[in-house]
Scaffold this motif. Structure first.
Motif, mmCIF file in Angstrom:
data_model
loop_
_atom_site.group_PDB
_atom_site.id
_atom_site.type_symbol
_atom_site.label_atom_id
_atom_site.label_comp_id
_atom_site.label_asym_id
_atom_site.label_seq_id
_atom_site.Cartn_x
_atom_site.Cartn_y
_atom_site.Cartn_z
ATOM 1 N N SER A 1 103.393 -2.588 -6.293
ATOM 2 C CA SER A 1 104.556 -1.890 -6.858
ATOM 3 C C SER A 1 105.630 -1.700 -5.791
ATOM 4 O O SER A 1 106.818 -1.928 -6.044
ATOM 5 C CB SER A 1 104.153 -0.520 -7.412
ATOM 6 O OG SER A 1 103.208 -0.643 -8.426
ATOM 7 N N SER A 2 105.207 -1.290 -4.608
ATOM 8 C CA SER A 2 106.149 -1.100 -3.499
ATOM 9 C C SER A 2 106.843 -2.405 -3.141
ATOM 10 O O SER A 2 108.047 -2.428 -2.891
ATOM 11 C CB SER A 2 105.432 -0.554 -2.269
ATOM 12 O OG SER A 2 104.900 0.715 -2.521
ATOM 13 N N ALA A 3 106.074 -3.488 -3.101
ATOM 14 C CA ALA A 3 106.659 -4.790 -2.761
ATOM 15 C C ALA A 3 107.765 -5.155 -3.753
ATOM 16 O O ALA A 3 108.868 -5.551 -3.355
ATOM 17 C CB ALA A 3 105.578 -5.867 -2.732
ATOM 18 N N LEU A 4 107.481 -4.999 -5.050
ATOM 19 C CA LEU A 4 108.490 -5.318 -6.066
ATOM 20 C C LEU A 4 109.720 -4.425 -5.932
ATOM 21 O O LEU A 4 110.860 -4.892 -6.010
ATOM 22 C CB LEU A 4 107.892 -5.168 -7.465
ATOM 23 C CG LEU A 4 106.897 -6.235 -7.889
ATOM 24 C CD1 LEU A 4 106.246 -5.862 -9.230
ATOM 25 C CD2 LEU A 4 107.574 -7.588 -7.999
ATOM 26 N N ILE A 5 109.486 -3.143 -5.731
ATOM 27 C CA ILE A 5 110.605 -2.204 -5.622
ATOM 28 C C ILE A 5 111.432 -2.498 -4.379
ATOM 29 O O ILE A 5 112.669 -2.512 -4.433
ATOM 30 C CB ILE A 5 110.093 -0.748 -5.632
ATOM 31 C CG1 ILE A 5 109.558 -0.401 -7.027
ATOM 32 C CG2 ILE A 5 111.187 0.229 -5.205
ATOM 33 C CD1 ILE A 5 108.786 0.904 -7.092
#
Length: 175
Positions: free
Chosen positions: A13-17
């Motif tokens: 999720s962090s990577a996408l954000i």
């Protein structure tokens, strides 16, 4: 051994954000006062997702402190283990600093509409200052692109182990 599910979910999720934030930041910064409504809308989303990225890294650090994490493969060369540890410390440092600097940047910008988290107006802890904004703005951008570069190196390292060094496949622990 795999990373615990909450850490894996937060990782991806962090990577996408973060990718979205950097892309949005690069896209929105050229807009000028002539397109204020469009610009304000982009900044609103950038700030909201920036706060979310900060919350996620804090949650990730919390979960890391509460779980036993997989060790690096025993067959991995020492220099690669050292590089991985240094890269992870740098990634966490930048994932914390970039949103904090973005928050400060929004607070000190004299024309800011405030720091919103999906509609919730956050308190501004710093006074308006164009001079401070000019400095923090540059640092925020440089560190954001440094984070992007480090993420790329991190991903390439994981792919390298996955494809060419299968006994040291670290990517499998995170998927």
């Amino acid at each position: 051994m795999k990373y615990p599910l909450p850490i894996r979910a937060i990782h991806w999720s962090s990577a996408l954000i973060i990718f979205g934030l950097i892309a949005l930041g690069a896209y929105m910064t050229p807009f000028d006062i002539d397109n204020m409504e469009h610009s304000e809308n982009l900044y609103f989303w950038h700030k909201s997702f920036g706060v979310l990225a900060f919350i996620l890294v804090c949650l990730r650090l919390f979960f890391r402190s509460k779980h036993t994490l997989p060790e690096l493969p025993k067959g991995m060369p020492k220099h690669e283990k050292l590089a991985a540890k240094v890269a992870h410390k740098a990634l966490y440092t930048l994932m914390i600093l970039v949103p904090i600097l973005g928050y400060i940047q929004s607070c000190v910008y004299p024309y800011s509409s405030g720091v919103h988290f999906f509609g919730l107006l956050l308190p501004e802890l710093f006074s308006d200052s164009q001079a401070a904004f000019d400095v923090v703005n540059v640092i925020h951008k440089v560190l954001a692109y440094s984070l992007l570069t480090l993420i790329a190196v991190h991903a390439l390292g994981a792919i390298k182990h996955r494809l060419f060094d299968k006994e040291n496949d670290v990517l499998n622990r995170m998927i």
